[in-house]
Design an enzyme around this catalytic site. Structure first.
Site, PDB file in Angstrom:
ATOM      1  N   ILE A   1       1.359   3.680   2.476  1.00  0.00           N
ATOM      2  CA  ILE A   1       1.485   3.498   1.189  1.00  0.00           C
ATOM      3  C   ILE A   1       1.105   2.053   0.912  1.00  0.00           C
ATOM      4  CG2 ILE A   1       2.706   3.885  -1.223  1.00  0.00           C
ATOM      5  CD1 ILE A   1       4.175   6.096   0.425  1.00  0.00           C
ATOM      6  N   PRO A   2      -0.006   1.717   0.636  1.00  0.00           N
ATOM      7  CA  PRO A   2      -0.431   0.310   0.465  1.00  0.00           C
ATOM      8  C   PRO A   2       0.065  -0.847  -0.496  1.00  0.00           C
ATOM      9  CG  PRO A   2      -2.305   1.579  -0.011  1.00  0.00           C
ATOM     10  CD  PRO A   2      -1.100   2.601   0.360  1.00  0.00           C
ATOM     11  N   CYS A   3       1.566  -0.931  -0.475  1.00  0.00           N
ATOM     12  CA  CYS A   3       1.829  -1.725  -1.490  1.00  0.00           C
ATOM     13  C   CYS A   3       1.477  -3.170  -1.320  1.00  0.00           C
ATOM     14  CB  CYS A   3       3.605  -1.674  -1.675  1.00  0.00           C
ATOM     15  SG  CYS A   3       4.196  -2.087  -0.049  1.00  0.00           S
ATOM     16  N   HIS A   4       0.984  -3.589   0.007  1.00  0.00           N
ATOM     17  CA  HIS A   4       0.563  -4.904   0.156  1.00  0.00           C
ATOM     18  C   HIS A   4      -0.675  -5.084  -0.658  1.00  0.00           C
ATOM     19  CE1 HIS A   4      -1.608  -2.478   3.148  1.00  0.00           C
ATOM     20  NE2 HIS A   4      -2.607  -3.444   3.074  1.00  0.00           N
TER      21      HIS A   4
END
Length: 169
Positions: free
Chosen positions: A122-125
């Protein structure tokens, strides 16, 4: 629990009984203890290790690991939106807030982003501040910068290797 080494540090992975990933977080070296896993969990763990290797090698852009994050309805909405951010691109907390109902939700989006239990997948970056600056990342801003640089380099390399469709003549 399973510890998976990466170029940016060790990741601690946890799975539910069906083998879905429930948690993936950066941890200090040698802090977690590996436990027994059932067959479904072992299968997902092996696939996760391979996909993380491929991601950091630049050959994987979309993960296929089954995930099962636990959170509030709003957190799940935010995390679902994060999954839609294409590899190598960024967005802002404000942009996500507008998509979810209004710019006034930007701080709530930031809090939900900060509680994301499944880093990378889950690419919160890929979410930055409205001013273009890197803001908050539970794994550390150095890792956030590293992940964004990795994806940018892979996208740039892919674009440069594309054949030229039209000549300048």
């Amino acid at each position: 629990m399973l510890i998976i080494p990466t170029p940016l540090g060790d990741l601690d992975a946890s799975f539910d009984v069906n083998g879905s990933l429930t948690r993936l977080m950066f941890v200090p070296p040698a802090t977690a203890i590996e436990g027994d896993m059932n067959e479904a969990q072992s299968h997902t763990a092996r696939l996760l290790a391979k996909e993380l290797y491929d991601y950091f090698s630049g050959t994987l852009k979309v993960f296929s690991i089954p995930i099962a994050p636990a959170g509030t309805s709003f957190q799940l909405q935010v995390w679902d939106r994060l999954l839609a951010i294409p590899y190598g691109t960024i967005t802002t907390y404000g942009q996500i807030a507008v998509e979810l109902g209004g710019a006034n939700l930007a701080r709530a989006v930031g809090r939900a982003n900060g509680t994301n239990p499944i880093f990378l997948l889950i690419p919160c970056h890929r979410v930055i501040g409205a001013n273009g600056q890197l803001t908050g990342y539970a794994g550390g801003l150095d890792r956030k910068a590293g992940l964004l640089q990795l994806e940018k380099a892979i996208v740039s390399r892919s674009i440069q290797s594309q054949p030229q469709l039209f000549s300048d003549n």
